[in-house]
Design an enzyme around this catalytic site. Structure first.
Site, PDB file in Angstrom:
ATOM      1  N   ASP A 195      12.428  36.783  46.624  1.00 35.11           N
ATOM      2  CA  ASP A 195      12.755  35.739  47.610  1.00 35.11           C
ATOM      3  C   ASP A 195      13.550  34.597  46.971  1.00 35.11           C
ATOM      4  O   ASP A 195      14.119  33.761  47.675  1.00 35.11           O
ATOM      5  CB  ASP A 195      11.481  35.200  48.279  1.00 35.11           C
ATOM      6  CG  ASP A 195      10.510  34.525  47.321  1.00 35.11           C
ATOM      7  OD1 ASP A 195      10.721  34.599  46.087  1.00 35.11           O
ATOM      8  OD2 ASP A 195       9.529  33.912  47.791  1.00 35.11           O
ATOM      9  N   GLU A 196      13.614  34.581  45.627  1.00 35.73           N
ATOM     10  CA  GLU A 196      14.290  33.457  44.963  1.00 35.73           C
ATOM     11  C   GLU A 196      15.792  33.451  45.237  1.00 35.73           C
ATOM     12  O   GLU A 196      16.455  32.433  45.044  1.00 35.73           O
ATOM     13  CB  GLU A 196      13.966  33.469  43.459  1.00 35.73           C
ATOM     14  CG  GLU A 196      12.462  33.354  43.238  1.00 35.73           C
ATOM     15  CD  GLU A 196      12.008  33.165  41.795  1.00 35.73           C
ATOM     16  OE1 GLU A 196      12.788  32.635  40.993  1.00 35.73           O
ATOM     17  OE2 GLU A 196      10.864  33.536  41.492  1.00 35.73           O
TER      18      GLU A 196
HETATM   19  P1  TYD Z   1       6.430  31.535  37.301  1.00 34.68           P
HETATM   20  O1  TYD Z   1       5.129  32.257  37.201  1.00 34.68           O
HETATM   21  O2  TYD Z   1       7.310  31.440  36.092  1.00 34.68           O
HETATM   22  O3  TYD Z   1       7.223  32.201  38.527  1.00 34.68           O
HETATM   23  P2  TYD Z   1       8.585  31.704  39.278  1.00 34.68           P
HETATM   24  O4  TYD Z   1       9.278  30.713  38.432  1.00 34.68           O
HETATM   25  O5  TYD Z   1       9.368  32.964  39.399  1.00 34.68           O
HETATM   26  O6  TYD Z   1       8.144  31.160  40.601  1.00 34.68           O
HETATM   27  O7  TYD Z   1       6.148  30.072  37.801  1.00 34.68           O
HETATM   28  C1  TYD Z   1       5.425  29.805  38.975  1.00 34.68           C
HETATM   29  C2  TYD Z   1       5.431  28.331  39.214  1.00 34.68           C
HETATM   30  O8  TYD Z   1       4.659  27.683  38.170  1.00 34.68           O
HETATM   31  C3  TYD Z   1       6.806  27.707  39.127  1.00 34.68           C
HETATM   32  O9  TYD Z   1       6.886  26.623  40.081  1.00 34.68           O
HETATM   33  C4  TYD Z   1       6.887  27.147  37.726  1.00 34.68           C
HETATM   34  C5  TYD Z   1       5.461  26.758  37.442  1.00 34.68           C
HETATM   35  N1  TYD Z   1       5.010  26.864  36.030  1.00 34.68           N
HETATM   36  C6  TYD Z   1       4.354  25.802  35.413  1.00 34.68           C
HETATM   37  O10 TYD Z   1       4.156  24.727  36.008  1.00 34.68           O
HETATM   38  N2  TYD Z   1       3.930  25.958  34.133  1.00 34.68           N
HETATM   39  C7  TYD Z   1       4.123  27.109  33.430  1.00 34.68           C
HETATM   40  O11 TYD Z   1       3.735  27.188  32.232  1.00 34.68           O
HETATM   41  C8  TYD Z   1       4.792  28.203  34.080  1.00 34.68           C
HETATM   42  C9  TYD Z   1       5.060  29.486  33.348  1.00 34.68           C
HETATM   43  C10 TYD Z   1       5.226  28.037  35.387  1.00 34.68           C
END
Ligand code: TYD
Ligand code: NAD
Length: 362
Positions: free
Chosen positions: A144-145
């Site tokens: 969806d991104e």
């Molecule tokens: P992620 O699991 O990397 O998936 P995506 O970026 O594809 O959505 O991240 C999920 C959400 O969590 C995203 O808003 C970024 C945030 N996040 C943090 O706040 N801290 C972290 O260490 C990580 C990996 C992601």
């Protein structure tokens, strides 16, 4: 390449499906589902085994007659063509990709290479191998991104314009466009699904949920990007795999389906739920790990909110997710707590160095 003995028995199978990226998080769940549910299909798992690929994810099914693993790189066009030919591939479900947004910010070219060039190599191989055949399907598993970032209102539908904002989502959007272009230009039978954030067992611990669970266990900082108010729409990985199975079999050729679970959570809310669950299960005092929450510098171009309108899939194909997020997250926490060897094997590798250099203690 060695010709596997099993190859000679292949014509006993109704379909020979190439699943790319089958050693990764979602791919391994999909491979398990397809191998167990369809003994009459041969499932060929093609995976390069990058840092994110792990054959431990598939130990329970690797002995099955209708499963075969090939270590290969989708960017190697010659090898991909040879595999199509040698194994008489008649369907593709394509998941192999670089999948982590933070890594795409550090190394966009790798994402262009695997997610775009690799996809076009597979499309070419399918186009060339499937001349004069109209039963074959090329299914691209996307995100969806590609639709960009939402404010506090609204949802992504299949009609939402593409507006990718990270190198990861730009590469997935580009590969979606190539898949559609091969349908329009060469008549390839394609399907695409765009899914929201997945959670569940076997997810590489650089993604939010497994990273946070593991860090709570080891009493390490829980990095929250920005204010922690970004919203993701979470779907259990098994619900995703079941939706792919349904779309692969019943979805109309050339169509796109959005997949999502109507489970929006702010990151900080989700992290607090994980703290509550892990502390309880480890016999710690309630709220013990709240002090681990560490607000760190925001991700560049951090998309604020994703939310999926999955009504097309629900109305046309009758799909509904089986998991509600509370039960699904609890089951996921249980899995990571009882499979610490799986996660320890990963975090003891060079992944940790990458992680240390990039994201901790900013
Ligand atoms: P992620 O699991 O990397 O998936 P995506 O970026 O594809 O959505 O991240 C999920 C959400 O969590 C995203 O808003 C970024 C945030 N996040 C943090 O706040 N801290 C972290 O260490 C990580 C990996 C992601
Ligand atoms: P993952 O990173 O866990 O797994 C990716 C797999 O692809 C790994 O096994 C890796 O070894 C393999 N791979 C990478 N480069 C390759 C190459 N050049 N050749 C062959 N194999 C290669 O990713 P995931 O989270 O399981 O995502 C799978 C797919 O689903 C991706 O296409 C991703 O864009 C899409 N998707 C993921 C999510 C999510 O929340 N994780 C949501 C929607 C869509």
């Amino acid at each position: 390449m060695e010709i596997p003995t099993k190859y000679f028995e292949m014509n006993q199978f109704k379909k020979t499906i190439l699943i790319t990226g089958g050693a990764g998080f979602i791919g391994s769940h999909l491979v398990r589902l397809m191998v167990n549910k369809y003994p009459s299909y041969k499932i060929i798992n093609l995976d390069k085994l990058t840092y994110a690929g792990n054959l431990d994810n598939l130990r329970d099914i690797e002995h099955k007659e209708n499963y075969h693993f090939i270590k290969a790189d989708i960017c190697d066009a010659q090898e991909v063509n040879r595999i199509f030919d040698l194994y008489a591939i008649d369907n593709v479900i394509h998941l192999a990709a670089e999948s982590h947004v933070d890594r795409s910010i550090s190394n966009p070219l790798e994402f262009l290479q695997t997610n775009v060039i690799g996809t076009v190599n597979l499309l070419n191989a399918a186009k060339n191998a499937w001349v004069n055949q109209n039963e074959n399907i090329f299914y691209h598993v996307s995100t969806d991104e590609v639709y960009g970032s939402l404010g506090s209102e609204g949802m992504f539908t299949e009609k939402t314009s593409y507006d990718p904002r990270s190198p990861y989502s730009a590469s997935k959007a580009s590969s979606d466009h190539f898949v559609r272009a091969y349908h329009e230009t060469y008549g390839l039978n394609v399907k695409i699904s765009n899914c929201s954030n997945n959670y569940g067992s076997h997810q590489f611990p650089e993604k939010l949920i497994p990273l946070v669970i593991n860090n709570i266990v080891h009493k390490k900082p829980l990095p929250i990007y920005g204010k922690g108010d970004n919203v993701r729409d979470w779907l259990h990985v098994v619900d995703h795999a079941e939706a792919i199975d349904l779309i692969f079999h019943k979805g109309k050729i050339g169509e796109t389906f959005n997949i999502g679970g109507h489970n929006e959570r702010q990151n900080i809310e989700l992290v607090k739920l994980l703290i509550q669950l892990v502390d309880k299960k480890l016999g710690r005092e309630e709220g013990d790990s709240l002090s681990l929450i560490t607000y760190v510098k925001d991700r560049s171009g951090h998309d604020q909110r994703y939310a999926i309108d999955a009504s097309k899939l629900e109305n046309i194909l009758g799909w509904t997710p089986r998991y509600n997020v509370e039960d699904g997250i609890e089951e996921t926490v249980d899995w990571y707590l009882s499979n610490n060897e799986w996660i320890d094997n990963i975090v003891s590798g060079d992944y940790l160095n990458y992680y240390k250099n990039q994201y901790v203690n900013r």
